[in-house]
Design a protein around this motif. Structure first.
Motif, PDB file in Angstrom:
ATOM      1  N   LYS A  37       5.326   1.925 -16.501  1.00 50.95           N
ATOM      2  CA  LYS A  37       6.503   1.506 -18.024  1.00 50.95           C
ATOM      3  C   LYS A  37       5.888   2.759 -18.523  1.00 50.95           C
ATOM      4  O   LYS A  37       7.183   3.356 -19.049  1.00 50.95           O
ATOM      5  CB  LYS A  37       6.307   0.263 -18.261  1.00 50.95           C
ATOM      6  CG  LYS A  37       6.792  -0.235 -19.872  1.00 50.95           C
ATOM      7  CD  LYS A  37       6.435  -1.393 -19.724  1.00 50.95           C
ATOM      8  CE  LYS A  37       6.700  -1.354 -21.292  1.00 50.95           C
ATOM      9  NZ  LYS A  37       6.666  -3.095 -22.285  1.00 50.95           N
ATOM     10  N   SER A  86       9.305   6.052 -19.308  1.00 53.86           N
ATOM     11  CA  SER A  86       9.390   5.794 -20.792  1.00 53.86           C
ATOM     12  C   SER A  86       9.572   7.051 -21.065  1.00 53.86           C
ATOM     13  O   SER A  86      10.468   7.749 -22.032  1.00 53.86           O
ATOM     14  CB  SER A  86       8.843   4.880 -22.043  1.00 53.86           C
ATOM     15  OG  SER A  86       7.477   5.783 -22.146  1.00 53.86           O
ATOM     16  N   ASN A 119      14.135  14.197 -22.661  1.00 55.35           N
ATOM     17  CA  ASN A 119      13.587  13.295 -23.307  1.00 55.35           C
ATOM     18  C   ASN A 119      12.786  14.077 -24.577  1.00 55.35           C
ATOM     19  O   ASN A 119      11.526  14.977 -23.564  1.00 55.35           O
ATOM     20  CB  ASN A 119      12.639  12.363 -22.257  1.00 55.35           C
ATOM     21  CG  ASN A 119      11.644  11.038 -23.044  1.00 55.35           C
ATOM     22  OD1 ASN A 119      11.035  11.756 -23.603  1.00 55.35           O
ATOM     23  ND2 ASN A 119      11.595  10.185 -22.458  1.00 55.35           N
TER      24      ASN A 119
END
Length: 403
Positions: free
Chosen positions: A215, A219, A233
């Motif tokens: 997870k 991200s 990102n």
């Protein structure tokens, strides 16, 4: 003109690298396949599943990283650490400091919990430090090769999970040699390497991680510009080469073109793991444990002493105190190598010059190797005037094997 490559015969009894299994060497001489050839992708998929067995995990994510074990340690830590994150590093040997150095370079706030190197921590000591420091990550070593000590993990992992702390564990020196239970011990990400109990040359690191880690990595995912300008990102992982969020997508069905795979190393890893698993992982653990007991019996029979707590010694490394009347311990190591063709290791830091280390890993963990190293060490000690019990080491090991 350069001479043809000539490699001397060696019996390697160090804590890594170890002797490569013959199956591995044969596999490495196979023809090259393209990294996206369907036949090669099938090999990769089999490797993924086999990596999980010595880790004792059902994690979906398990794969190899091109680079030595250190590459996996760095990939794991920089994948989780953001600047200012608190990382607790319990230190009972050399390689915990490596975890700290990587964390510091990732701009973490690192706290070292240090003790002497003669034994690992009581798990309660680490749990207390977790309570006091409240880190985001606890990173530690399962088996320290510098001193041959092995740390209990089950209670630490449970304490970390209760507090939503990530538990990162270096299992490089224990993977494939001792029982490991990543899932039961609640380890979030575990790292190993090829050059020890897998009996493959150094050059790849093995990782497995759970959904909690995945997870975080998802991200932080950023696809490199040469592949797409759309997936950007601001919180991307600082390394491109060691970016687990990209490597995961190379090893999974997406198959992004992250790097050119070292195909022959994947062949080697496949055969190293296959050979181990076909032997039976419990049989592999038992073989290491038996040969460890034989090494201990032989060293004791000579009258030598060991460094550290024998109750927490790992079966894959035996640290021996160099006797004071042995003159220079390095002279004895040189004789073992140059006369007998056997390599053992010295140690690091305060233990350098005080301790020899005999490795007992992978394909090197064989009865004939144990008997050879014991006989040669005894002969070298006698040659250099050490007062030992003569003729007892090999005999003690043979008696143990005959039981």
């Amino acid at each position: 003109m350069f001479s043809e490559l000539t490699i001397p015969n060696r019996t390697i009894m160090t804590p890594g690298p170890v002797e490569a299994h013959p199956n591995v060497l044969r596999a490495m001489s196979s023809r090259i396949l393209g990294q996206f050839d369907p036949a090669f992708l099938t090999i990769m998929d089999e490797v993924k599943e086999m990596i999980k067995v010595p880790f004792g995990t059902k994690n979906e994510q398990a794969f190899a990283i091109d680079g030595t074990s250190r590459s996996g340690l760095e990939a794991a830590l920089i994948g989780l650490i953001e600047p200012g994150d608190k990382v607790l590093i319990p230190v009972y040997g050399r390689f915990a400091y490596l975890l700290g150095e990587i964390s510091e370079r990732a701009q973490a706030e690192v706290k070292y919990l240090e003790k002497d190197w003669s034994a690992p921590f009581e798990q309660s000591e680490i749990i207390q430090a977790i309570e006091e420091f409240q880190p985001k990550i606890v990173a530690m070593v399962h088996g320290e090769t510098a001193n041959g000590q092995m740390q209990g993990l089950d209670k630490i992992g449970a304490a970390c999970r209760e507090k939503d702390i990530f538990f990162v564990v270096d299992m490089v020196a224990t993977y494939g040699g001792v029982p490991i239970y990543v899932d039961d011990w609640k380890v979030d990400i575990a790292i190993a390497g090829t050059q020890k109990c897998v009996s493959v040359p150094s050059g790849m690191s093995l990782v497995t991680y759970n959904e909690r880690v995945e997870k975080i990595l998802t991200s932080r995912y950023q696809k490199e510009l040469g592949l797409s300008k759309d997936v950007r990102n601001q919180n991307h992982i600082s390394s491109n080469y060691l970016d687990l969020s990209q490597l995961q997508r190379y090893w999974n069905s997406e198959r992004i073109n992250h790097h050119t795979e070292a195909t022959t190393m994947i062949y080697a890893l496949h055969e190293g793991l296959r050979t181990m698993i076909n032997e039976g992982i419990e049989n592999v653990w038992a073989r290491h444990e038996l040969n460890d007991r034989a090494i201990i019996a032989g060293i004791k029979a000579m009258g030598l002493d060991f460094y550290g707590d024998m109750d927490t010694k790992m079966p894959t490394v035996t640290p021996i105190l160099i006797p004071e009347d042995a003159q220079d311990g390095e002279d004895i190591r040189k004789m073992l190598l140059n006369v007998f063709g056997i390599e053992i290791a010295s140690s690091f830091g305060d233990l350098k010059g005080k301790v020899w280390r005999i490795g007992n890993m992978g394909y090197s963990s064989r009865r004939e190797n144990v008997l050879q190293v014991l006989g040669a060490l005894e002969a070298a000690l006698i040659y250099y005037g050490a007062k030992i019990n003569k003729g007892e080491a090999v005999k003690a090991a043979l008696e143990l094997y005959s039981v």
